[in-house]
Design a protein around this motif. Structure first.
Motif, PDB file in Angstrom:
ATOM      1  N   VAL A  12      28.612  39.231   5.905  1.00 38.71           N
ATOM      2  CA  VAL A  12      28.313  38.590   7.180  1.00 38.71           C
ATOM      3  C   VAL A  12      26.803  38.438   7.295  1.00 38.71           C
ATOM      4  O   VAL A  12      26.045  39.300   6.848  1.00 38.71           O
ATOM      5  N   LEU A  13      26.394  37.337   7.880  1.00 34.78           N
ATOM      6  CA  LEU A  13      24.964  37.154   8.139  1.00 34.78           C
ATOM      7  C   LEU A  13      24.524  38.140   9.193  1.00 34.78           C
ATOM      8  O   LEU A  13      25.281  38.506  10.086  1.00 34.78           O
ATOM      9  N   ASP A  14      23.292  38.559   9.097  1.00 35.05           N
ATOM     10  CA  ASP A  14      22.719  39.508  10.054  1.00 35.05           C
ATOM     11  C   ASP A  14      22.220  38.729  11.262  1.00 35.05           C
ATOM     12  O   ASP A  14      22.881  37.814  11.709  1.00 35.05           O
ATOM     13  N   ALA A  15      21.066  39.067  11.755  1.00 29.88           N
ATOM     14  CA  ALA A  15      20.376  38.337  12.814  1.00 29.88           C
ATOM     15  C   ALA A  15      21.256  38.074  14.039  1.00 29.88           C
ATOM     16  O   ALA A  15      21.443  36.947  14.454  1.00 29.88           O
ATOM     17  N   ALA A  16      21.791  39.129  14.607  1.00 26.72           N
ATOM     18  CA  ALA A  16      22.635  38.996  15.787  1.00 26.72           C
ATOM     19  C   ALA A  16      21.883  38.400  16.965  1.00 26.72           C
ATOM     20  O   ALA A  16      22.478  37.804  17.841  1.00 26.72           O
ATOM     21  N   ASP A  17      20.555  38.536  16.959  1.00 31.63           N
ATOM     22  CA  ASP A  17      19.787  37.998  18.072  1.00 31.63           C
ATOM     23  C   ASP A  17      19.424  36.529  17.869  1.00 31.63           C
ATOM     24  O   ASP A  17      18.710  35.945  18.669  1.00 31.63           O
ATOM     25  N   GLY A  18      19.915  35.919  16.790  1.00 30.12           N
ATOM     26  CA  GLY A  18      19.664  34.508  16.545  1.00 30.12           C
ATOM     27  C   GLY A  18      18.419  34.222  15.728  1.00 30.12           C
ATOM     28  O   GLY A  18      18.190  33.090  15.333  1.00 30.12           O
ATOM     29  N   TYR A  21      14.907  35.884  10.843  1.00 33.22           N
ATOM     30  CA  TYR A  21      13.912  36.761  10.234  1.00 33.22           C
ATOM     31  C   TYR A  21      13.999  38.196  10.750  1.00 33.22           C
ATOM     32  O   TYR A  21      13.299  39.070  10.276  1.00 33.22           O
ATOM     33  N   ASN A  22      14.849  38.445  11.739  1.00 36.01           N
ATOM     34  CA  ASN A  22      15.101  39.810  12.210  1.00 36.01           C
ATOM     35  C   ASN A  22      16.310  40.343  11.458  1.00 36.01           C
ATOM     36  O   ASN A  22      17.428  39.892  11.660  1.00 36.01           O
ATOM     37  N   ASP A  23      16.064  41.291  10.607  1.00 34.83           N
ATOM     38  CA  ASP A  23      17.127  41.804   9.760  1.00 34.83           C
ATOM     39  C   ASP A  23      17.325  43.282  10.056  1.00 34.83           C
ATOM     40  O   ASP A  23      16.455  44.094   9.770  1.00 34.83           O
ATOM     41  N   ALA A  24      18.454  43.620  10.653  1.00 29.21           N
ATOM     42  CA  ALA A  24      18.765  45.022  10.954  1.00 29.21           C
ATOM     43  C   ALA A  24      19.528  45.618   9.789  1.00 29.21           C
ATOM     44  O   ALA A  24      20.510  45.040   9.326  1.00 29.21           O
ATOM     45  N   ASP A  38      25.420  42.417   5.311  1.00 32.83           N
ATOM     46  CA  ASP A  38      24.778  41.405   4.480  1.00 32.83           C
ATOM     47  C   ASP A  38      24.355  42.037   3.159  1.00 32.83           C
ATOM     48  O   ASP A  38      24.793  43.140   2.816  1.00 32.83           O
ATOM     49  N   CYS A  39      23.505  41.348   2.397  1.00 33.36           N
ATOM     50  CA  CYS A  39      23.236  41.789   1.030  1.00 33.36           C
ATOM     51  C   CYS A  39      22.574  43.163   0.951  1.00 33.36           C
ATOM     52  O   CYS A  39      22.930  43.971   0.098  1.00 33.36           O
ATOM     53  N   GLU A  40      21.636  43.463   1.848  1.00 37.27           N
ATOM     54  CA  GLU A  40      21.013  44.787   1.726  1.00 37.27           C
ATOM     55  C   GLU A  40      21.937  45.885   2.241  1.00 37.27           C
ATOM     56  O   GLU A  40      21.935  46.993   1.718  1.00 37.27           O
ATOM     57  N   ASP A  41      22.768  45.584   3.216  1.00 31.80           N
ATOM     58  CA  ASP A  41      23.723  46.581   3.703  1.00 31.80           C
ATOM     59  C   ASP A  41      24.712  46.958   2.601  1.00 31.80           C
ATOM     60  O   ASP A  41      24.941  48.143   2.339  1.00 31.80           O
ATOM     61  N   ALA A  42      25.293  45.961   1.954  1.00 35.69           N
ATOM     62  CA  ALA A  42      26.247  46.222   0.875  1.00 35.69           C
ATOM     63  C   ALA A  42      25.562  46.876  -0.319  1.00 35.69           C
ATOM     64  O   ALA A  42      26.136  47.751  -0.973  1.00 35.69           O
ATOM     65  N   SER A  43      24.325  46.487  -0.602  1.00 35.25           N
ATOM     66  CA  SER A  43      23.589  47.077  -1.727  1.00 35.25           C
ATOM     67  C   SER A  43      23.231  48.531  -1.457  1.00 35.25           C
ATOM     68  O   SER A  43      23.325  49.378  -2.356  1.00 35.25           O
ATOM     69  N   LEU A  44      22.818  48.847  -0.240  1.00 35.53           N
ATOM     70  CA  LEU A  44      22.536  50.240   0.105  1.00 35.53           C
ATOM     71  C   LEU A  44      23.806  51.087  -0.019  1.00 35.53           C
ATOM     72  O   LEU A  44      23.765  52.218  -0.511  1.00 35.53           O
TER      73      LEU A  44
END
Length: 157
Positions: A12-18, A21-24, A38-44
């Motif tokens: 899923v794409l991040d950036a819930a605030d729209g 460039y804000n990546d939680a 997203d990619c860093e969440d799954a990679s972590l």
């Protein structure tokens, strides 16, 4: 482990605030519980699981080909380095690709493992595929103290 992550975590794409460039970042536990990221969440999540099982693994943060920012996992086993995509459900998880086979399209800026954060010492130099040599990476530990490759320059980490 790789197969489980690739097929159990929905991208899923991040950036819930729209703002793209804000990546939680989620913790590995959050990614597992949500079943998405997203990619860093799954990679972590993938790297955490591999490290917990005794593998020498890191999350790489950088750029993939012309697509831009991306995260992936590198794992070292028996002197070989493999590159694992954590968000590609079409990956042939029965045969992890060697870094030499796919790595030229992946250019890291930094890596993360349980020891801390590693930044490329010379990010403007052409990428040579070396994720492990201390002389090429500046290590910053979680307590804020950076290590400097001195007598160990060129030694394997």
């Amino acid at each position: 482990i790789w197969n489980s992550v690739v097929h159990s975590i929905r991208y899923v794409l991040d950036a819930a605030d729209g703002d793209a460039y804000n990546d939680a970042w989620q913790t590995p536990g959050e990614t597992q519980q949500l079943g998405s990221g997203d990619c860093e969440d799954a990679s972590l999540y993938l790297a955490d699981w591999l490290i917990a099982r005794g593998f020498d693994a890191r999350v790489a943060l950088g750029h993939y080909a012309e697509r831009g920012g991306h995260a992936w996992v590198i794992v070292r086993l028996d002197g070989l380095t493999y590159l694992l995509e954590s968000t590609n459900p079409d990956a042939d998880t029965s045969r992890p690709p060697l870094l030499d086979e796919v790595g030229s399209r992946y250019v890291p800026d930094s890596t993360i493992d349980r020891e801390g954060f590693h930044a490329r010492r010379n990010p403007s130099a052409p990428w040579d595929g070396d994720y492990w040599t201390l002389a090429k990476w500046q290590h910053v530990s979680p307590n804020g103290k950076g290590s400097v490759a001195s007598a160990e320059a060129g030694a394997e980490h």
